[in-house]
Design an enzyme around this catalytic site. Structure first.
Site, PDB file in Angstrom:
ATOM      1  N   TYR A  93     -80.080  32.708  20.959  1.00 51.55           N
ATOM      2  CA  TYR A  93     -79.739  32.522  19.542  1.00 51.55           C
ATOM      3  C   TYR A  93     -78.768  31.353  19.378  1.00 51.55           C
ATOM      4  O   TYR A  93     -78.979  30.473  18.531  1.00 51.55           O
ATOM      5  CB  TYR A  93     -79.129  33.814  18.978  1.00 51.55           C
ATOM      6  CG  TYR A  93     -78.795  33.728  17.515  1.00 51.55           C
ATOM      7  CD1 TYR A  93     -79.799  33.854  16.560  1.00 51.55           C
ATOM      8  CD2 TYR A  93     -77.490  33.537  17.083  1.00 51.55           C
ATOM      9  CE1 TYR A  93     -79.505  33.776  15.205  1.00 51.55           C
ATOM     10  CE2 TYR A  93     -77.186  33.455  15.732  1.00 51.55           C
ATOM     11  CZ  TYR A  93     -78.198  33.581  14.802  1.00 51.55           C
ATOM     12  OH  TYR A  93     -77.908  33.497  13.453  1.00 51.55           O
TER      13      TYR A  93
ATOM     14  N   LYS B 267     -79.543  27.718  17.417  1.00 55.25           N
ATOM     15  CA  LYS B 267     -78.731  27.315  16.268  1.00 55.25           C
ATOM     16  C   LYS B 267     -78.005  26.001  16.552  1.00 55.25           C
ATOM     17  O   LYS B 267     -77.829  25.168  15.656  1.00 55.25           O
ATOM     18  CB  LYS B 267     -77.739  28.415  15.881  1.00 55.25           C
ATOM     19  CG  LYS B 267     -78.423  29.674  15.340  1.00 55.25           C
ATOM     20  CD  LYS B 267     -79.336  29.355  14.158  1.00 55.25           C
ATOM     21  CE  LYS B 267     -79.998  30.599  13.613  1.00 55.25           C
ATOM     22  NZ  LYS B 267     -80.795  30.337  12.413  1.00 55.25           N
TER      23      LYS B 267
END
Length: 122
Positions: free
Chosen positions: A27, A31
């Site tokens: 994640y 990002k």
């Protein structure tokens, strides 16, 4: 957008793009990639009057964060770390920048992330 000499692109990032979250390497990596892609595209397409920005919120109360935030110890830690608000964000907190950023006249003509509030492309 290049043909029409105008455009607005708003990517949805996360504060996790600039910090490390335990147990969330994929994640955080994606990002971070969104953040850097935004900067690269802003530099490349700015000459065509296309702005590229990222809205990068912190923890927002959504079905995806519900289980983690149900843990009182974790929730207290998150609330303490959100220095400006000292509360968990709500979807409406993200909706404003997503709605108003594409409007003509709103742009400051500098690539940025709403998390940083400044020119971060170079």
């Amino acid at each position: 957008m290049i043909r029409q000499k105008h455009g607005r692109i708003i990517n949805l990032g996360s504060q996790a793009g600039s910090i490390a979250l335990p147990g969330e390497p994929i994640y955080c990596m994606t990002k971070a990639a969104i953040s850097h892609l935004t900067k690269c595209l802003a530099v490349e397409w700015g000459k065509h009057n296309i702005t590229v920005n990222t809205v990068a919120p912190t923890f927002i109360a959504t079905p995806g964060t519900e289980a983690a935030l149900a843990d009182p110890v974790f929730r207290a830690d998150v609330v303490e770390r959100i220095a400006a608000l000292h509360r968990i964000g709500e979807p409406v907190d993200v909706a404003g920048p997503l709605f108003f950023s594409p409007l003509r006249g709103f742009s400051d003509h500098r690539p940025h992330s709403s998390r940083r509030r400044g020119w971060t492309a170079r």
